[in-house]
Design a protein around this motif. Sequence first.
Motif, PDB file in Angstrom:
ATOM      1  N   PHE A   1      61.604  24.674  -0.509  1.00  0.00           N
ATOM      2  CA  PHE A   1      61.554  23.786  -1.614  1.00  0.00           C
ATOM      3  C   PHE A   1      61.321  24.946  -2.982  1.00  0.00           C
ATOM      4  O   PHE A   1      61.235  26.022  -2.631  1.00  0.00           O
ATOM      5  CB  PHE A   1      60.185  23.347  -1.845  1.00  0.00           C
ATOM      6  CG  PHE A   1      59.512  22.137  -0.710  1.00  0.00           C
ATOM      7  CD1 PHE A   1      60.397  20.964  -0.998  1.00  0.00           C
ATOM      8  CD2 PHE A   1      58.856  22.520   0.099  1.00  0.00           C
ATOM      9  CE1 PHE A   1      60.076  20.159   0.406  1.00  0.00           C
ATOM     10  CE2 PHE A   1      58.626  21.458   1.107  1.00  0.00           C
ATOM     11  CZ  PHE A   1      58.876  19.940   0.656  1.00  0.00           C
TER      12      PHE A   1
ATOM     13  N   CYS B   1      58.307  27.791   0.477  1.00  0.00           N
ATOM     14  CA  CYS B   1      59.143  27.336  -1.152  1.00  0.00           C
ATOM     15  C   CYS B   1      59.198  29.112  -1.748  1.00  0.00           C
ATOM     16  O   CYS B   1      58.982  29.696  -1.197  1.00  0.00           O
ATOM     17  CB  CYS B   1      58.475  27.315  -2.525  1.00  0.00           C
ATOM     18  SG  CYS B   1      57.066  27.756  -2.534  1.00  0.00           S
TER      19      CYS B   1
ATOM     20  N   GLN C   1      67.514  20.246   6.402  1.00  0.00           N
ATOM     21  CA  GLN C   1      67.302  21.764   6.361  1.00  0.00           C
ATOM     22  C   GLN C   1      66.140  21.456   7.604  1.00  0.00           C
ATOM     23  O   GLN C   1      66.450  23.236   7.792  1.00  0.00           O
ATOM     24  CB  GLN C   1      65.748  21.014   5.475  1.00  0.00           C
ATOM     25  CG  GLN C   1      66.671  21.700   3.793  1.00  0.00           C
ATOM     26  CD  GLN C   1      64.766  21.825   3.027  1.00  0.00           C
ATOM     27  OE1 GLN C   1      64.113  22.016   3.088  1.00  0.00           O
ATOM     28  NE2 GLN C   1      65.813  21.148   1.554  1.00  0.00           N
TER      29      GLN C   1
ATOM     30  N   ARG D   1      63.556  15.525   5.252  1.00  0.00           N
ATOM     31  CA  ARG D   1      63.774  16.587   4.395  1.00  0.00           C
ATOM     32  C   ARG D   1      64.810  17.205   6.448  1.00  0.00           C
ATOM     33  O   ARG D   1      64.859  18.322   6.238  1.00  0.00           O
ATOM     34  CB  ARG D   1      63.018  18.242   4.538  1.00  0.00           C
ATOM     35  CG  ARG D   1      62.953  18.358   3.040  1.00  0.00           C
ATOM     36  CD  ARG D   1      61.815  17.576   2.579  1.00  0.00           C
ATOM     37  NE  ARG D   1      60.707  17.380   2.862  1.00  0.00           N
ATOM     38  CZ  ARG D   1      59.763  16.545   3.179  1.00  0.00           C
ATOM     39  NH1 ARG D   1      59.910  15.353   2.574  1.00  0.00           N
ATOM     40  NH2 ARG D   1      58.051  16.339   3.381  1.00  0.00           N
TER      41      ARG D   1
ATOM     42  N   PHE E   1      67.120  17.091  -0.180  1.00  0.00           N
ATOM     43  CA  PHE E   1      65.881  17.111   0.165  1.00  0.00           C
ATOM     44  C   PHE E   1      65.701  15.416   0.956  1.00  0.00           C
ATOM     45  O   PHE E   1      64.804  13.982   0.331  1.00  0.00           O
ATOM     46  CB  PHE E   1      64.457  16.536  -0.825  1.00  0.00           C
ATOM     47  CG  PHE E   1      64.941  18.329  -1.142  1.00  0.00           C
ATOM     48  CD1 PHE E   1      63.713  19.069  -0.747  1.00  0.00           C
ATOM     49  CD2 PHE E   1      66.052  18.498  -2.419  1.00  0.00           C
ATOM     50  CE1 PHE E   1      63.878  20.555  -1.202  1.00  0.00           C
ATOM     51  CE2 PHE E   1      65.803  19.673  -2.970  1.00  0.00           C
ATOM     52  CZ  PHE E   1      65.057  20.909  -2.179  1.00  0.00           C
TER      53      PHE E   1
ATOM     54  N   GLU F   1      61.154  23.391   6.266  1.00  0.00           N
ATOM     55  CA  GLU F   1      61.529  22.761   5.423  1.00  0.00           C
ATOM     56  C   GLU F   1      61.626  24.197   3.922  1.00  0.00           C
ATOM     57  O   GLU F   1      60.945  25.068   3.919  1.00  0.00           O
ATOM     58  CB  GLU F   1      59.780  21.884   5.042  1.00  0.00           C
ATOM     59  CG  GLU F   1      60.030  20.807   6.219  1.00  0.00           C
ATOM     60  CD  GLU F   1      59.587  19.491   5.171  1.00  0.00           C
ATOM     61  OE1 GLU F   1      58.903  19.014   4.596  1.00  0.00           O
ATOM     62  OE2 GLU F   1      58.702  19.880   6.569  1.00  0.00           O
TER      63      GLU F   1
END
Length: 123
Positions: free
Chosen positions: A86, A52, A77, A74, A70, A84
């Motif tokens: 975020f 993240c 990504q 995912r 998203f 992933e």
Amino acid sequence: MLARYGITPWRLKLLAGMLDALRLLKAAGCKRVFIDGSFVTSKEVPGDFDACWDADGVDFDLIDERLLTFDRGRATQKAAFMGEFFVADSGADPQGTLFRDFFQTDREGRRKGIVVIDLKDLP
């Protein structure tokens, strides 16, 4: 990070994807990224990595659209970056736990550490 986590060919492949995304985030003004999941353990073959990123100072007009996609699992990504991503201050669960906090709690609700990457040091 390479010496610590790039200990197998698979981990090196994951790191390459992660670095591609980190460079894109840095170019958009991101300053920090938080890494979680089996990638930051001693597991020889982690499935992927979970990350993240801190949106403070980020120009969202410069963010690569794949980092904001998203779709199911995912997939976009993972195909692009092997993991992933975020936004750290977005909700991770139905209770609204922020990803930054969610990453610091294990499945039993106990606190745990995560890896913080300062992007100013990224080439």
